[in-house]
Design a protein around this motif. Structure first.
Motif, PDB file in Angstrom:
ATOM      1  N   THR A   1       7.615  39.851 106.282  1.00  0.00           N
ATOM      2  CA  THR A   1       8.611  40.916 106.161  1.00  0.00           C
ATOM      3  C   THR A   1       9.422  40.985 107.447  1.00  0.00           C
ATOM      4  OG1 THR A   1       6.996  42.501 106.992  1.00  0.00           O
ATOM      5  CG2 THR A   1       7.225  42.360 104.590  1.00  0.00           C
ATOM      6  N   LEU A   2      10.617  41.498 107.361  1.00  0.00           N
ATOM      7  CA  LEU A   2      11.508  41.848 108.488  1.00  0.00           C
ATOM      8  C   LEU A   2      12.102  40.673 109.269  1.00  0.00           C
ATOM      9  CD1 LEU A   2       9.382  44.665 110.265  1.00  0.00           C
ATOM     10  CD2 LEU A   2      10.782  44.904 108.229  1.00  0.00           C
ATOM     11  N   MET A   3      11.441  39.513 109.266  1.00  0.00           N
ATOM     12  CA  MET A   3      11.716  38.503 110.296  1.00  0.00           C
ATOM     13  C   MET A   3      13.122  37.908 110.245  1.00  0.00           C
ATOM     14  SD  MET A   3       9.282  38.501 112.263  1.00  0.00           S
ATOM     15  CE  MET A   3       7.791  39.444 112.259  1.00  0.00           C
ATOM     16  N   HIS A   4      13.790  37.963 109.101  1.00  0.00           N
ATOM     17  CA  HIS A   4      15.128  37.347 109.057  1.00  0.00           C
ATOM     18  C   HIS A   4      16.098  38.050 110.008  1.00  0.00           C
ATOM     19  CE1 HIS A   4      15.230  40.494 105.937  1.00  0.00           C
ATOM     20  NE2 HIS A   4      16.532  40.526 106.073  1.00  0.00           N
ATOM     21  N   ILE A   5      15.796  39.308 110.367  1.00  0.00           N
ATOM     22  CA  ILE A   5      16.713  40.030 111.277  1.00  0.00           C
ATOM     23  C   ILE A   5      16.692  39.423 112.683  1.00  0.00           C
ATOM     24  CG2 ILE A   5      15.095  41.801 112.133  1.00  0.00           C
ATOM     25  CD1 ILE A   5      17.348  43.839 111.948  1.00  0.00           C
ATOM     26  N   ALA A   6      15.592  38.725 113.010  1.00  0.00           N
ATOM     27  CA  ALA A   6      15.441  38.223 114.384  1.00  0.00           C
ATOM     28  C   ALA A   6      16.012  36.822 114.565  1.00  0.00           C
ATOM     29  CB  ALA A   6      13.961  38.238 114.773  1.00  0.00           C
TER      30      ALA A   6
ATOM     31  N   LEU B   1      19.177  45.677 100.495  1.00  0.00           N
ATOM     32  CA  LEU B   1      19.475  45.136 101.822  1.00  0.00           C
ATOM     33  C   LEU B   1      18.590  43.927 102.119  1.00  0.00           C
ATOM     34  CD1 LEU B   1      20.964  45.495 104.527  1.00  0.00           C
ATOM     35  CD2 LEU B   1      19.181  47.108 105.214  1.00  0.00           C
ATOM     36  N   ALA B   2      17.320  44.004 101.714  1.00  0.00           N
ATOM     37  CA  ALA B   2      16.384  42.897 101.970  1.00  0.00           C
ATOM     38  C   ALA B   2      15.506  42.703 100.746  1.00  0.00           C
ATOM     39  CB  ALA B   2      15.521  43.202 103.189  1.00  0.00           C
ATOM     40  N   LEU B   3      14.969  41.505 100.636  1.00  0.00           N
ATOM     41  CA  LEU B   3      13.993  41.216  99.577  1.00  0.00           C
ATOM     42  C   LEU B   3      12.895  40.362 100.196  1.00  0.00           C
ATOM     43  CD1 LEU B   3      14.576  40.167  95.925  1.00  0.00           C
ATOM     44  CD2 LEU B   3      13.195  38.674  97.373  1.00  0.00           C
ATOM     45  N   TYR B   4      11.668  40.645  99.788  1.00  0.00           N
ATOM     46  CA  TYR B   4      10.524  39.886 100.296  1.00  0.00           C
ATOM     47  C   TYR B   4       9.773  39.270  99.138  1.00  0.00           C
ATOM     48  CZ  TYR B   4      11.921  42.505 104.325  1.00  0.00           C
ATOM     49  OH  TYR B   4      12.686  43.023 105.340  1.00  0.00           O
ATOM     50  N   TRP B   5       9.321  38.049  99.344  1.00  0.00           N
ATOM     51  CA  TRP B   5       8.540  37.357  98.326  1.00  0.00           C
ATOM     52  C   TRP B   5       7.333  36.727  99.008  1.00  0.00           C
ATOM     53  CZ3 TRP B   5       6.656  32.486  97.458  1.00  0.00           C
ATOM     54  CH2 TRP B   5       6.201  32.212  96.154  1.00  0.00           C
ATOM     55  N   PHE B   6       6.181  36.891  98.397  1.00  0.00           N
ATOM     56  CA  PHE B   6       4.938  36.322  98.945  1.00  0.00           C
ATOM     57  C   PHE B   6       4.286  35.435  97.895  1.00  0.00           C
ATOM     58  CE2 PHE B   6       5.458  39.944 101.713  1.00  0.00           C
ATOM     59  CZ  PHE B   6       5.009  39.478 102.941  1.00  0.00           C
ATOM     60  N   GLY B   7       3.866  34.250  98.286  1.00  0.00           N
ATOM     61  CA  GLY B   7       3.132  33.381  97.382  1.00  0.00           C
ATOM     62  C   GLY B   7       3.193  31.929  97.826  1.00  0.00           C
ATOM     63  N   THR B   8       2.614  31.059  97.009  1.00  0.00           N
ATOM     64  CA  THR B   8       2.639  29.622  97.316  1.00  0.00           C
ATOM     65  C   THR B   8       3.330  28.829  96.214  1.00  0.00           C
ATOM     66  OG1 THR B   8       0.463  29.415  96.297  1.00  0.00           O
ATOM     67  CG2 THR B   8       0.508  29.661  98.700  1.00  0.00           C
ATOM     68  N   ASP B   9       3.630  29.468  95.096  1.00  0.00           N
ATOM     69  CA  ASP B   9       4.257  28.775  93.963  1.00  0.00           C
ATOM     70  C   ASP B   9       5.764  28.685  94.228  1.00  0.00           C
ATOM     71  OD1 ASP B   9       5.479  28.105  91.605  1.00  0.00           O
ATOM     72  OD2 ASP B   9       4.231  29.397  90.347  1.00  0.00           O
ATOM     73  N   THR B  10       6.211  27.516  94.671  1.00  0.00           N
ATOM     74  CA  THR B  10       7.610  27.401  95.111  1.00  0.00           C
ATOM     75  C   THR B  10       8.585  27.504  93.937  1.00  0.00           C
ATOM     76  OG1 THR B  10       7.342  25.019  95.088  1.00  0.00           O
ATOM     77  CG2 THR B  10       7.137  26.099  97.222  1.00  0.00           C
ATOM     78  N   ALA B  11       8.143  27.113  92.736  1.00  0.00           N
ATOM     79  CA  ALA B  11       9.056  27.239  91.576  1.00  0.00           C
ATOM     80  C   ALA B  11       9.330  28.720  91.313  1.00  0.00           C
ATOM     81  CB  ALA B  11       8.423  26.575  90.354  1.00  0.00           C
ATOM     82  N   SER B  12       8.295  29.515  91.407  1.00  0.00           N
ATOM     83  CA  SER B  12       8.446  30.952  91.206  1.00  0.00           C
ATOM     84  C   SER B  12       9.322  31.545  92.323  1.00  0.00           C
ATOM     85  CB  SER B  12       7.045  31.570  91.188  1.00  0.00           C
ATOM     86  OG  SER B  12       7.106  32.917  91.431  1.00  0.00           O
TER      87      SER B  12
END
Ligand code: NAD
Length: 472
Positions: free
Chosen positions: A404-409, A375-386
């Motif tokens: 996390t979660l914020m796309h629902i709002a 239903l959702a996927l979260y990605w954390f980091g600064t490497d934009t290629a990744s």
């Protein structure tokens, strides 16, 4: 207020709504706005009582949590509908191709008729009134079946909706799985379901018998990838917040974590510190929700025990101590989990966070792509290629990057699942269109050359087809 008593059998309520929807197919903007205004007033006037009812149903469920997670999201959704319904309900003129000119064409947006809404217990106001308001904005009538696991909330919601709406505009049917099954068998013009994937299958099957189109807002295992480029101290609080909001009883909560191998100790330390900031004193904190029922609590405890007995390392984060509510479950991190553990086979829906590790990003993406689409996927980091590799290499219902979660709002983002996490989406114009028939209308011109295509086919026909072959 109502000529039709709301306690009629559900089939009679459906018939009343059906008749009313066919008697007024063109629903003016003023009527739609007035219905939205009544939903807003219901929240504004009775919000505190509703939040108290949610609190009583859960055991511990801060009224402020209901304020942000139910009412704030609802107000944003209703405000968007109030602002844009006038524009969204208008017909759209579309370009007409040369071979049909001088005809004109437009798409007429019409209400579907009677919409059924079945809701879950975890955000029992947002996930019932949100689809209801959207269907009303699109000019429909709504029958709502809220969850039996939040009986005080569902009961109060029914009373308030029946005070504010005629039963052939909006009505509420209450009950458990048997009632819900009968409800799903009604020949709605659209059936909107929010709940588990297992029940979603039953709803789809029941609706199929009537060829009723469905929207299924389901659950699943939403992964959270922490990239090697991420600052663990900064991301841990966002992950902890997303995981522990409503004690993990959130459809889009990060279900499990994918962490670069070797970072486990750092993440554990950062996560423990983050939870201490969010819930000082531990799981007994009044802002930390309890698990909704003893059955749900026992299932979660069983999942953790199963992992432990298969050699996983379970870290209890911020235990409750002797105080608090018995169902305020201690948040846990689970390391070294086998991929066939129960925790990795079913949606967790509680404050338990399995931490899997990966050495190369492809390995993390393979784990995600091997399972049902989340239903959702979260990605954390600064490497934009990744980041972009993950965005293009995985399919999910929605994504938030670096939180996390914020796309629902975000009302401009369609909200929904894909594959086993559901189908169809709502919020904003996407939701409006979910409950709208987009009727194509072609208005023929008296100067039309359509006769050129009529039999008997001869030389003139061949010339026209030859020309069109070159044009098209
Ligand atoms: P659930 O599927 O057990 O129940 C949801 C609703 O379905 C309830 O009102 C219930 O009475 C009804 N129901 C039960 N049996 C039925 C049947 N045979 N036919 C028709 N309806 C039936 O879900 P739940 O426990 O209330 O909610 C938790 C689940 O919902 C989780 O899986 C979660 O991920 C999912 N969820 C999804 C979203 C989303 O937006 N995608 C939001 C919240 C919750």
């Amino acid at each position: 207020m109502t000529a039709i008593p709301p306690d009629l059998p559900m089939r009679a309520l459906f018939d009343a709504q059906f008749q009313a929807s066919r008697a007024q197919i063109d629903v003016p903007l003023a009527v739609r706005r007035d219905r939205l205004r009544r939903i807003r007033a219901l929240i504004d006037v009775h919000g505190p009582a509703l939040a108290e009812a949610v609190q009583a149903d859960f055991g511990v469920r801060s009224t402020r949590l209901t304020e942000v997670a139910d009412f704030f999201v609802l107000r944003s959704l209703i405000g968007d509908l109030e602002r844009h319904t006038g524009a969204w309900m208008k017909s759209r003129r579309v370009h007409t191709p040369i071979y049909l000119q001088p005809a004109s064409a437009h798409i007429q947006r019409q209400p579907l008729g009677v919409v059924g809404v079945i809701g879950p217990w975890n955000y029992p106001l947002q996930l019932t009134l949100g689809p209801t308001a959207t269907a009303l904005a699109a000019g429909n009538r709504v029958m709502l079946k809220p969850s039996e696991l939040t009986p005080r909330t569902s009961g109060l919601l029914a009373t308030l909706l029946h005070q504010s709406f005629a039963a052939d505009e909006v009505c509420v049917v209450q009950g458990g799985a048997d009632v819900a099954h009968d409800f799903a068998c009604l020949p709605f013009d659209h059936l909107f379901f929010t709940g588990s994937t297992a029940v979603g299958r039953k709803v789809a099957a029941a609706a199929a018998a009537n060829l009723t189109p469905t929207t299924l807002e389901l659950g699943g295992k939403s992964p959270c990838i922490v990239d090697a480029s991420a600052d663990l101290d900064a991301v841990a609080i966002k992950i902890a917040h997303g995981k522990l909001l409503n004690a993990g009883q959130t459809c889009i909560a990060p279900d499990y974590l994918l962490l670069p191998q070797g970072r486990e100790a750092d993440f554990e330390r950062a996560f423990v510190a983050a939870v201490a900031r969010l819930f000082p004193g531990g799981a007994a904190h009044p802002d930390y929700a309890s698990i909704v029922t003893e059955r749900h609590h026992a299932r979660l405890a069983g999942l953790v025990e199963d992992a432990r007995s298969h050699g996983a390392r379970v870290v209890e984060v911020a235990p409750r101590g002797g105080s608090g509510h018995a169902r305020q479950m201690t948040p846990v991190l689970v390391f070294g989990l086998r991929s066939d553990a129960s925790l990795m086979r079913e949606e967790i829906f509680g404050p338990v966070l399995p931490v899997l590790t990966y050495t190369a990003l492809d390995e993390a993406m393979d784990i995600i792509n091997a399972g049902p689409r989340p239903l959702a996927l979260y990605w954390f980091g600064t490497d934009t290629a990744s980041r972009d590799r993950v965005l293009t290499g995985t399919v999910s219902g929605g994504v938030t990057v670096n939180d996390t979660l914020m796309h629902i709002a975000h009302e401009r983002l369609p909200f929904g699942g894909v594959g086993e996490s559901g189908w169809g989406a709502y919020h904003g114009e996407t939701g409006f269109l979910r409950f709208t028939q987009q009727k194509p209308v072609l208005v023929q011109s008296r100067w039309a050359a359509a006769g050129l295509f009529y039999p008997p086919y001869g030389a003139a026909f061949d010339r026209v087809m030859g020309l069109l072959r070159r044009w098209l």
